[in-house]
Design an enzyme around this catalytic site. Sequence first.
Site, PDB file in Angstrom:
ATOM      1  N   ASP A 375       0.865  -1.185   0.000  1.00  0.00           N
ATOM      2  CA  ASP A 375       0.000   0.000   0.000  1.00  0.00           C
ATOM      3  C   ASP A 375       0.896   1.227   0.000  1.00  0.00           C
ATOM      4  O   ASP A 375       1.570   1.510   1.005  1.00  0.00           O
ATOM      5  CB  ASP A 375      -0.879  -0.058   1.268  1.00  0.00           C
ATOM      6  N   HIS A 376       0.886   1.956  -1.105  1.00  0.00           N
ATOM      7  CA  HIS A 376       1.839   3.058  -1.251  1.00  0.00           C
ATOM      8  C   HIS A 376       1.485   4.253  -0.358  1.00  0.00           C
ATOM      9  O   HIS A 376       2.265   5.192  -0.222  1.00  0.00           O
ATOM     10  CB  HIS A 376       1.909   3.481  -2.722  1.00  0.00           C
ATOM     11  N   ARG A 377       0.300   4.225   0.275  1.00  0.00           N
ATOM     12  CA  ARG A 377      -0.022   5.295   1.226  1.00  0.00           C
ATOM     13  C   ARG A 377       0.803   5.137   2.498  1.00  0.00           C
ATOM     14  O   ARG A 377       1.020   6.089   3.229  1.00  0.00           O
ATOM     15  CB  ARG A 377      -1.513   5.237   1.605  1.00  0.00           C
TER      16      ARG A 377
END
Length: 399
Positions: A375-377
């Site tokens: 999850d790039h967040r």
Amino acid sequence: MKEIELKIPNLGEAEDTEIIEISVQKGDILCKNDPIIVLESEKAAMEVPSDFDGTIKEIKVREGDSVKEGTVFAVIEVEEISQHKEVKQETQNISDKKITVDDKAQKIENFSIDFNGINAGPAVRKIARELEIDLKKIIGSGKNKMITKDDLKNFIHSNNNIQKIEYADLKSLEAFGDYEIENQSKIRKAGAKNLTQSWQSIPHVSHFEEADISKIEKQRKDLNKISSIKITPLAYIIKATSLALEKFPLMNSSLVDDGKLMIKKYINIGVAVNTDQGLVVPVIKNVNNLKIGQIAESILEISIKARDKKLMKDDITGSTFTISSLGGIGGAAFSPIINPPEVAIIGVSRAKNVAKIENGILVDSTILPYSLSYDHRVINGVDAGNFMTFIKSTIEKGL
Ligand code: CAO
């Protein structure tokens, strides 16, 4: 002889549970623990066994019926309980009654909270189900964070762009040839919904890596000569991942509430298992405390339970990270979809034998391809690179 009504036990997630199989018929003689019906919820299929030795007098449900805790599904005739037991039972009933009032109050208090910690009444849940809204995404404004109808309306207004699962139009395809229609199991349908939601709401990035597993392959083969259960490369990958999760706790986290990061201090790894009903993800708890042999035993145990429809709520909840292995099947690499509320998942592909140059000498090596979707967040490329490199060096050193 005495007739006893058999009732659906507490399922933890009683909503939307369907009978997919009735394993007995009227007149069947059963022993205690013989399966009577098979239930399927969105997360797993499970058998409900008989609590008694006896003869089935009546089946009160049909396949396809939705049931919940307390639904009477069959009547069984058993031998009369002895007087001593009845007196004991009566005493038990009296002491049960003592707690009834408090118990009821407790039940009313907990009525709207399910095992996922979602606090919402039946009406709100019904609307959410119909509109395929994940209530976990809504912060309730009521008592104990209860999600009210207004909370739901506000969420719908602010998320006009929620996408539904797209299906092809059957009519437009009918003209092109013969076909047959198959119903999808609840597990498959729920899986489709969760995967779509994960894919649409989490910015996924996949990172690919390879590790030389020659050393652990030798160790594994030696161990398999003396081990009573088969040890596969997956046990080593799970062990190496658990060590990496200890070192990089960000990977063992969830985004919660309004964007806070919950970093978990326990390491429970979900393992994707393929079954006739679809993919299920039973969980191996506190993996970091287990040795390779114990992990191999756990893999065997959960996959047998999954395929025999024996998984219970506790077996499929609480994972902090997931591993999906297609190593037994094949493929060079794949990018798995994150299993929310986790923030990353590892995909394992099939190891291959290659010739490698080591210190100027050509040597036989076994190379394992594996990937990480994250999850790039929460995780950036450097975090992912460090995590994957740590797993690689841990595996290559030997475990
Ligand atoms: N490379 C090479 N061989 C591998 C391997 C790998 N990465 N992983 C397993 N193998 C071998 C095993 O050693 C075993 O070999 P032998 O039969 O010669 O002993 C064989 O492949 C079969 O292994 P397995 O699949 O039975 O066991 P496992 O521990 O690797 O996996 C389980 C267990 C439950 C994860 C697996 O059976 C399963 O269900 N996999 C599917 C998961 C899935 O569908 N993922 C996709 C999700 S994304 O949609």
